[in-house]
Design an enzyme around this catalytic site. Structure first.
Site, short mmCIF file in Angstrom:
data_model
loop_
_atom_site.label_atom_id
_atom_site.label_comp_id
_atom_site.label_asym_id
_atom_site.label_seq_id
_atom_site.Cartn_x
_atom_site.Cartn_y
_atom_site.Cartn_z
N TYR A 23 0.82 -1.21 0.00
CA TYR A 23 0.00 0.00 0.00
C TYR A 23 0.86 1.26 0.00
O TYR A 23 2.03 1.24 0.34
CB TYR A 23 -0.93 0.03 1.22
CG TYR A 23 -0.19 0.24 2.52
CD1 TYR A 23 0.00 1.52 3.04
CD2 TYR A 23 0.33 -0.84 3.22
CE1 TYR A 23 0.70 1.71 4.22
CE2 TYR A 23 1.02 -0.66 4.40
CZ TYR A 23 1.20 0.63 4.90
OH TYR A 23 1.90 0.81 6.06
N PHE A 32 2.16 9.63 3.60
CA PHE A 32 2.46 9.49 5.02
C PHE A 32 3.00 8.10 5.36
O PHE A 32 3.60 7.90 6.41
CB PHE A 32 1.26 9.84 5.91
CG PHE A 32 0.00 9.07 5.59
CD1 PHE A 32 -0.19 7.79 6.08
CD2 PHE A 32 -0.98 9.64 4.81
CE1 PHE A 32 -1.35 7.08 5.78
CE2 PHE A 32 -2.15 8.95 4.51
CZ PHE A 32 -2.33 7.67 5.00
N ASP A 33 2.78 7.11 4.49
CA ASP A 33 3.29 5.77 4.76
C ASP A 33 3.21 4.94 3.49
O ASP A 33 2.33 5.16 2.65
CB ASP A 33 2.47 5.11 5.87
CG ASP A 33 3.11 3.83 6.41
OD1 ASP A 33 4.33 3.62 6.20
OD2 ASP A 33 2.40 3.03 7.04
N TYR A 82 -8.57 7.91 10.66
CA TYR A 82 -8.09 8.13 12.03
C TYR A 82 -8.89 9.17 12.79
O TYR A 82 -8.57 9.50 13.93
CB TYR A 82 -6.59 8.48 12.00
CG TYR A 82 -5.76 7.32 11.53
CD1 TYR A 82 -5.39 6.32 12.41
CD2 TYR A 82 -5.39 7.21 10.19
CE1 TYR A 82 -4.64 5.23 11.98
CE2 TYR A 82 -4.65 6.12 9.75
CZ TYR A 82 -4.28 5.14 10.65
OH TYR A 82 -3.55 4.06 10.21
N PHE A 90 -5.59 5.55 -0.24
CA PHE A 90 -4.62 4.45 -0.22
C PHE A 90 -4.62 3.77 -1.58
O PHE A 90 -5.69 3.40 -2.09
CB PHE A 90 -4.99 3.41 0.84
CG PHE A 90 -4.77 3.85 2.25
CD1 PHE A 90 -3.55 3.66 2.87
CD2 PHE A 90 -5.80 4.46 2.96
CE1 PHE A 90 -3.35 4.07 4.17
CE2 PHE A 90 -5.61 4.87 4.26
CZ PHE A 90 -4.39 4.68 4.88
#
Length: 181
Positions: A41, A52-53, A98, A115
């Site tokens: 992902y 962010f990731d 979140y 995502f």
């Protein structure tokens, strides 16, 4: 008074998660609550596109159990709509991400999230296209002991399937399922 017909760059989502398929999976094997999934992902903020990731950056797919709250609600609900091998974009409202708390200092409070996801395996059963990086490979879903032989009818695909990145993935999957050796 004048009215503007300009549209915002990202129209607001209805509450929840939307899935847009970018590459179809096998269309047959879908995750169920309690299945162990293996995915790659990349997560970005809808507001500005900042990443962010990403599991891709770590060089290892992410594993989790679906439907039991190990991941955010947008993943639990969005990924359940994917079939093995599928690549998709999941966009979710803050309440499916979140929420008001944000996360890790990199996801602000009340952030809509996007995502890019790739469902690679369900309960360690992988689609061969996930391993070989090619849609020209055999659409057989479960891996077998003889994955090394006849993976693809094309010599070109055998070269793809023996690439170093696929070798690493096969080693990772072997660690999950040692009897494949």
């Amino acid at each position: 008074p004048t009215t503007s017909t300009a549209r915002p760059p990202h129209p607001p989502l209805a509450m929840g998660v939307t899935k847009t398929t970018t590459e179809p999976g096998d269309g047959t094997n879908f995750p169920k609550k309690g299945d162990k999934l293996t995915m790659h992902y990349r997560g970005t903020l809808v507001s500005d596109g900042s990443e962010f990731d990403a599991s891709y950056k770590r060089g290892r797919p992410f594993q989790f159990t679906i439907g039991i709250g190990q991941v955010i609600r947008g993943w639990d609900e969005g990924v359940m709509q994917m079939s093995i091998g599928e690549k998709a974009i999941l966009e979710m409202t803050p309440d499916f991400g979140y929420g008001e708390r944000g996360a890790g200092g990199v996801i602000p409070a009340n952030a809509a999230l996007k995502f890019e996801v790739h469902l690679m395996a369900i309960n360690e059963r992988a689609h061969l296209a996930c391993l070989c990086g090619s849609r020209r490979t055999s659409p057989v879903s479960p891996l077998s002991r003889d994955w090394r032989v006849g993976v693809s009818p094309s010599i070109n695909d055998r070269r793809i399937c023996s690439s170093p990145s696929v070798g690493r993935m096969l080693r990772d999957l072997h660690a999950l399922q040692p009897e494949w050796a």
